[in-house]
Design a protein around this motif. Structure first.
Motif, PDB file in Angstrom:
ATOM      1  N   ARG A 158       0.862   4.584  -3.175  1.00 47.33           N
ATOM      2  CA  ARG A 158       0.552   6.010  -3.002  1.00 47.33           C
ATOM      3  C   ARG A 158       1.413   6.918  -3.895  1.00 47.33           C
ATOM      4  O   ARG A 158       0.876   7.704  -4.677  1.00 47.33           O
ATOM      5  N   PRO A 162      -5.277   3.032  -1.268  1.00 48.11           N
ATOM      6  CA  PRO A 162      -5.156   1.679  -0.713  1.00 48.11           C
ATOM      7  C   PRO A 162      -6.307   1.306   0.219  1.00 48.11           C
ATOM      8  O   PRO A 162      -6.666   0.129   0.321  1.00 48.11           O
ATOM      9  N   THR A 196      -9.088   0.042  -1.916  1.00 48.06           N
ATOM     10  CA  THR A 196      -8.909  -1.359  -2.316  1.00 48.06           C
ATOM     11  C   THR A 196      -9.206  -2.306  -1.160  1.00 48.06           C
ATOM     12  O   THR A 196      -9.741  -3.400  -1.372  1.00 48.06           O
ATOM     13  N   ARG A 197      -8.878  -1.905   0.055  1.00 47.97           N
ATOM     14  CA  ARG A 197      -9.204  -2.739   1.215  1.00 47.97           C
ATOM     15  C   ARG A 197     -10.717  -2.886   1.368  1.00 47.97           C
ATOM     16  O   ARG A 197     -11.215  -3.973   1.685  1.00 47.97           O
ATOM     17  N   ARG A 230      -5.169  -1.000   9.207  1.00 51.63           N
ATOM     18  CA  ARG A 230      -3.960  -1.474   8.527  1.00 51.63           C
ATOM     19  C   ARG A 230      -3.615  -2.907   8.941  1.00 51.63           C
ATOM     20  O   ARG A 230      -3.255  -3.743   8.110  1.00 51.63           O
ATOM     21  N   ASN A 242      -5.176  -5.941   5.715  1.00 58.74           N
ATOM     22  CA  ASN A 242      -4.013  -5.623   4.896  1.00 58.74           C
ATOM     23  C   ASN A 242      -4.400  -5.575   3.420  1.00 58.74           C
ATOM     24  O   ASN A 242      -5.364  -6.206   2.983  1.00 58.74           O
ATOM     25  N   MET A 243      -3.654  -4.804   2.645  1.00 59.70           N
ATOM     26  CA  MET A 243      -3.957  -4.685   1.224  1.00 59.70           C
ATOM     27  C   MET A 243      -3.625  -5.993   0.517  1.00 59.70           C
ATOM     28  O   MET A 243      -2.526  -6.528   0.657  1.00 59.70           O
ATOM     29  N   SER A 299       0.824  -1.211   0.000  1.00 59.94           N
ATOM     30  CA  SER A 299       0.000   0.000   0.000  1.00 59.94           C
ATOM     31  C   SER A 299       0.856   1.258   0.000  1.00 59.94           C
ATOM     32  O   SER A 299       0.520   2.258  -0.646  1.00 59.94           O
ATOM     33  N   TRP A 300       1.978   1.225   0.714  1.00 60.14           N
ATOM     34  CA  TRP A 300       2.833   2.411   0.772  1.00 60.14           C
ATOM     35  C   TRP A 300       3.441   2.712  -0.593  1.00 60.14           C
ATOM     36  O   TRP A 300       3.657   3.873  -0.943  1.00 60.14           O
TER      37      TRP A 300
END
Length: 215
Positions: free
Chosen positions: A19, A169, A172-173, A111, A115-116, A15-16
Motif C-alpha cells: 500500500r 492488494p 491481487t487477491r 484477509r 491471503n495475498m 499486502s500492508w
C-alpha cells in the motif's frame, strides 16, 4: 531533500507493505527500498532495526520514522501535496478517507482466508464463512465510488489516490482466487493491475523464494 527509505516485507505476500509503496511511487520521489523476508528466524530482529513497532512497513525520511501503512500514506500526502494523494474535493476526500479506513480495519474474513500471494493461482479456494459478504461489500464500495466520484479517470475517485493503494492488494487477491466481479468492479480491477508500480512490485514478488507458512 532527506533520503526516503521504505522498509517492506516479502513482496509476494505483504499486502500492508504494498500500500505505501504504491503511494510513494505515485509521488515520483526517488526512494530506497529495504526488503525483509518474512517468517524466517531473523525477521523480527531485522525489522526492529527500523521499526519501533517491529512490523513492516516503515518509512524513514531523514531522521523521521513513520510506521503503519495508513500513517505513512497520510504523511506522504502532506509531504508531497503536488501528488494529490487525496481527492481535492472535500466530499470526495471524506469518502476516500472513509473507504480507506474501512479497508484498514475491516474485511477480516477476506484477509484471513484469501491471503495475498501474487505467485499463486487458487480458483475456488478461500470461500469460508464471511468471505462472500466481504467480497460483496468491496464491490459495493467500488461501484459507489466510481459512480459518484470516478469521473476523470479509471480509479475510485478518478485520479489515483490512497484509496486505490489500499484496495490494490484486494485486486491481487481477486486475481489469485479467481473471484467473479461485476462489470464496474472488473474494469476497476484491470485499471489497478495496469499500474506500472504494481506490475513492478508483482514481478519482483514472484521472483522471491517461497515461504511455506504463507503458501
Amino acid at each position: 531533500m532527506p533520503q526516503l527509505t521504505l522498509v517492506v516485507g516479502s513482496k509476494n505476500y505483504s499486502s500492508w507493505s504494498l500500500r505505501p509503496y504504491l503511494a510513494l511511487a505515485h509521488t515520483g520521489q526517488p526512494f530506497q527500498e529495504v526488503v525483509i523476508p518474512l517468517a524466517v528466524p531473523d525477521t523480527e530482529d531485522r525489522i526492529a532495526r527500523y521499526s519501533p513497532s517491529k512490523r513492516v512497513p516503515v518509512l524513514q525520511h531523514g531522521d523521521l520514522t513513520i510506521w503503519d501503512s495508513l500513517a505513512i500514506c497520510e504523511y506522504l500526502a502532506e509531504a508531497f501535496p503536488q501528488a494529490q494523494l487525496w481527492p481535492q474535493d472535500m466530499a470526495a476526500r471524506a469518502v476516500a478517507r472513509a473507504v480507506t479506513a474501512e479497508m484498514h480495519s475491516g474485511f477480516g474474513a477476506l484477509r484471513q482466508h484469501m491471503n495475498m500471494n501474487l505467485r499463486a493461482r487458487s480458483p475456488g479456494k478461500g470461500r469460508a464463512p464471511g468471505v462472500a459478504e466481504d467480497i460483496a461489500r468491496v464491490q459495493a464500495l467500488w461501484n459507489d465510488c466510481r459512480g459518484r466520484f470516478g469521473q476523470g479517470g479509471p480509479f475510485l475517485f478518478g485520479r489515483f489516490s490512497i484509496a486505490d493503494a489500499f484496495y490494490a492488494p484486494v485486486v491481487t487477491r481477486f486475481v489469485t482466487y479467481d473471484v467473479a466481479l461485476d462489470a464496474v468492479s472488473a474494469a476497476y480491477r484491470d485499471a489497478v493491475l495496469a499500474l506500472p508500480a504494481l506490475q513492478k512490485w508483482t514481478e519482483e514478488g514472484r521472483s522471491e523464494p517461497s515461504i511455506p507458512k504463507y503458501d
